[in-house]
Scaffold this active site. Structure first.
Site, mmCIF file in Angstrom:
data_model
loop_
_atom_site.group_PDB
_atom_site.id
_atom_site.type_symbol
_atom_site.label_atom_id
_atom_site.label_comp_id
_atom_site.label_asym_id
_atom_site.label_seq_id
_atom_site.Cartn_x
_atom_site.Cartn_y
_atom_site.Cartn_z
ATOM 1 N N TYR A 132 0.836 -1.200 0.000
ATOM 2 C CA TYR A 132 0.000 0.000 0.000
ATOM 3 C C TYR A 132 0.872 1.251 0.000
ATOM 4 C CZ TYR A 132 -3.850 -3.125 1.197
ATOM 5 O OH TYR A 132 -4.779 -4.130 1.180
ATOM 6 N N HIS A 179 -11.054 0.115 -3.698
ATOM 7 C CA HIS A 179 -10.044 0.827 -2.924
ATOM 8 C C HIS A 179 -8.841 -0.052 -2.594
ATOM 9 C CE1 HIS A 179 -13.428 3.686 -1.328
ATOM 10 N NE2 HIS A 179 -13.103 3.908 -2.591
ATOM 11 N N ASP A 180 -8.915 -1.335 -2.940
ATOM 12 C CA ASP A 180 -7.821 -2.257 -2.612
ATOM 13 C C ASP A 180 -6.915 -2.528 -3.811
ATOM 14 O OD1 ASP A 180 -6.632 -3.783 -0.500
ATOM 15 O OD2 ASP A 180 -7.289 -5.617 -1.509
ATOM 16 N N ALA A 181 -6.857 -1.596 -4.755
ATOM 17 C CA ALA A 181 -6.000 -1.756 -5.945
ATOM 18 C C ALA A 181 -4.575 -1.358 -5.599
ATOM 19 C CB ALA A 181 -6.540 -0.916 -7.094
ATOM 20 N N HIS A 182 -3.887 -2.218 -4.855
ATOM 21 C CA HIS A 182 -2.513 -1.947 -4.428
ATOM 22 C C HIS A 182 -1.516 -2.497 -5.438
ATOM 23 C CE1 HIS A 182 -2.446 -6.168 -3.258
ATOM 24 N NE2 HIS A 182 -3.524 -5.965 -2.504
#
Length: 219
Positions: A51, A93-96
């Site tokens: 992240y 929102h978790d597109a790391h």
């Protein structure tokens, strides 16, 4: 979309004992294993820093990686732009950095198909902070036109072309979401969460389009 709200790339197999993914290309006679390296690995970051706000890569570094690793780089660069826009508009929102990868084919490295896409924004208990910033913002609700311009500039993309692509995807995505929901319901795979996701996508696309077009009117 599925009831679990995940879009996964086809023909993926998780390699045992390794953090990479082996993808198989199937023909009528044989299978070929291809090495896949996520951006966190390719940029030399440890997996625990996937992240951005925990010290991981940002989007500018991701685009720079593609320019170095792929030839020609334009197709992969444009696909990554689409991935970034899509993730923002569907509420992932978790597109790391471990959810973007290089796929090593015989001709060289290319951007791997998009995978592990989840509409996290529809679940109130999950964070509202994006894994990678758009401009200087981690919250989608705070992203204005100037932050897309900042993102484009940092990623060495044309702000005008980025804006055009955002507006194009934002125009088409709500109808695609509704048709996907209808198809799933026809197949007997309906679920109340799907309607919430479709509404969320529609709202995000409308908000983004308004902000981008309002910025034009102010200039």
């Amino acid at each position: 979309m599925t009831c679990a709200c995940r879009w996964r790339a086809r023909n993926r197999q998780h390699a045992q004992g390794d953090s990479t993914v082996d993808s198989a290309i199937h023909s009528t006679t044989s299978s070929v294993r291809l090495h896949q390296e996520d951006f966190c690995q390719a940029l030399g970051f440890p997996p625990e820093t996937k992240y951005q706000n925990e010290g991981g890569p940002d989007l500018a570094q991701a685009f720079a990686l593609l320019r170095r690793a792929t030839r020609p780089s334009a197709p992969s660069t444009l696909r990554l732009l689409d991935f970034v826009i899509f993730n923002a508009l569907v509420g992932n929102h978790d597109a790391h950095s471990k959810n973007f990868s290089l796929l090593y084919v015989p001709q060289g490295a290319v951007l791997a198909p998009l995978y592990d896409v989840l509409c996290t924004a529809v679940y109130p208990r999950l964070t509202d902070k994006m894994a990678m910033k758009i401009g200087s913002k981690t919250k989608f609700s705070e992203v204005q036109a100037r932050h897309w311009v900042q993102f484009a500039t940092d990623a060495q993309l044309s702000p005008a072309q980025v804006k055009k692509r955002i507006l194009d995807i934002a125009k088409r995505l709500p109808n695609l979401a509704r048709s996907t929901q209808a198809a799933l319901e026809t197949q007997g795979n309906g679920h109340p969460i799907l309607g919430q996701i479709v509404t969320l996508i529609d709202q995000r696309c409308a908000l983004t389009s308004r902000r981008l077009t309002a910025a034009d009117a102010d200039e």
